[in-house]
Each structure stands twice: as structure tokens, then as C-alpha cells.
Design a protein around this motif. Structure first.
Motif, PDB file in Angstrom:
ATOM      1  N   ASP A  24       0.864  -1.271  -0.068  1.00  0.00           N
ATOM      2  CA  ASP A  24      -0.169  -0.130  -0.003  1.00  0.00           C
ATOM      3  C   ASP A  24       0.949   1.297   0.008  1.00  0.00           C
ATOM      4  O   ASP A  24       0.526   2.158  -0.863  1.00  0.00           O
ATOM      5  CB  ASP A  24      -0.899   0.017   1.133  1.00  0.00           C
ATOM      6  N   TYR A  60      -0.759  -5.448  -7.907  1.00  0.00           N
ATOM      7  CA  TYR A  60      -1.529  -5.271  -6.839  1.00  0.00           C
ATOM      8  C   TYR A  60      -3.112  -5.561  -7.017  1.00  0.00           C
ATOM      9  O   TYR A  60      -3.826  -6.116  -6.172  1.00  0.00           O
ATOM     10  CB  TYR A  60      -1.152  -3.709  -6.516  1.00  0.00           C
ATOM     11  N   GLU A 113       1.211   3.713  -3.335  1.00  0.00           N
ATOM     12  CA  GLU A 113       0.936   5.296  -3.018  1.00  0.00           C
ATOM     13  C   GLU A 113       2.081   6.063  -3.685  1.00  0.00           C
ATOM     14  O   GLU A 113       1.975   7.171  -4.220  1.00  0.00           O
ATOM     15  CB  GLU A 113       0.240   5.501  -1.892  1.00  0.00           C
TER      16      GLU A 113
END
Length: 179
Positions: free
Chosen positions: A23, A99, A27
Motif C-alpha cells: 500500500d 496489486y 501510493e
């Protein structure tokens, strides 16, 4: 996407998954990609062979070392050292693809003539999630040639509810009629 992008982006994803950082790194990849798009001269400098590799990697360290995950900073330095920084966008795409596959996420590209309201996007998202059985991330594109209606691309399938598509269908049927 090149083979290098698949290999390096996939390797970064594997490392991030091992370290439970998918995560955070995902980002940060998005943010860095935006920075690179907004500063093409900086990327050109990082890819310039006349600048010694150690100076280029030092620039990456100075820019991102204190803000990004260490694995990501080292990844960018590795790409720079191997003259593969031009593959960064492809690496980001591969990371995101992996992902999404691991987390049951599907990306849907919605094309319309005008921007959809939040309520319309929310309703569309709910319907697409029912169709796909996955969490859907919507990407909205505008195209005035659509005239009216929506065109949705989801997992390699195209759902076309545009006036343009309907007119083409009617035209085809009229051409098929034997007079």
C-alpha cells in the motif's frame, strides 16, 4: 509495457509484498510518477549519460531519500544505474497490475461526453462491482465524439451504451436489409 518493466515492476511488487509495504509503496509510486510527469527535465537529467551515475543516484537520494520508502528509493537508484529510468512508468503499471490482481480490484475506464456527477459515478461503480465481482476503481475520460451515453472498458470487455454505437448498429441493420 516492456519486458524490463514487467521484470523490475514485478520484482518491486514481490519485495513490497514480502515486507507488507504494497500500500505504502503503491501510493508513493503514484506520487513520484506525477512528479516525473510534471518535471520531464529532471527525468531527462537523471537519464543523461554524460552525468556520472553516482551524481544521478545522489540526486535521487536528495530528492526522495527522506520521504519515500527506502526500498523505493533504492529501486529508483537501481533503474538509474542500469540506465532503465525510462521504464519507470511501465514498472508502476506492472506494480499496479499485480496489486490489483492480488487484491481483487478491477479498473474500469468510463468515457462520456461530459463529466459524471459523484452520484452517477457511485451508482455506476456499484453496478460494475456486481458485474465483475471485484472492487472497481473508476477512471473517467471525456470524449465529445461520444455525444451521449457511456462507454465502459472493464477487464478487457467493452460495454458501449453511447448514441454513436447505437447509430452504428442501426446503420448496419439498414445496410443488411434487402430491398
Amino acid at each position: 509495457m516492456t519486458q524490463y518493466a514487467r521484470l523490475y515492476g514485478g520484482s518491486l511488487y514481490d519485495l513490497a509484498a514480502e515486507e507488507n509495504l504494497t500500500d505504502a509503496i503503491g501510493e508513493q509510486l503514484k506520487e513520484i510518477r506525477v512528479i516525473f510527469r510534471g518535471n520531464p527535465e529532471y527525468v531527462k537529467l537523471l537519464c543523461e549519460p554524460s552525468v556520472p551515475k553516482n551524481e544521478r543516484t545522489k540526486l535521487i537520494e536528495e530528492a526522495f531519500g527522506g520521504q519515500a520508502e527506502r526500498y523505493l528509493v533504492n529501486f529508483m537508484k537501481l533503474l538509474c544505474e542500469r540506465n532503465l529510468l525510462g521504464e519507470f512508468a511501465g514498472c508502476c503499471e506492472e506494480f499496479t497490475r499485480r496489486y490489483h490482481a492480488d487484491h481483487g480490484i478491477a479498473e474500469a475506464v468510463v468515457t462520456s461526453a461530459v463529466a459524471l456527477s459523484d452520484a452517477q459515478l457511485s451508482a455506476l461503480k456499484v453496478k460494475l462491482e456486481k458485474i465483475s465481482g471485484k472492487t472497481v476503481e473508476l477512471v473517467q475520460k471525456l470524449d465529445v465524439s461520444v455525444v451521449a451515453g457511456l462507454r465502459v472498458e472493464l477487464e478487457g470487455k467493452q460495454l458501449d451504451g453511447t448514441v454513436q454505437a447505437r447509430m452504428s448498429g442501426i446503420s448496419r441493420k439498414l445496410n443488411e436489409v434487402i430491398v
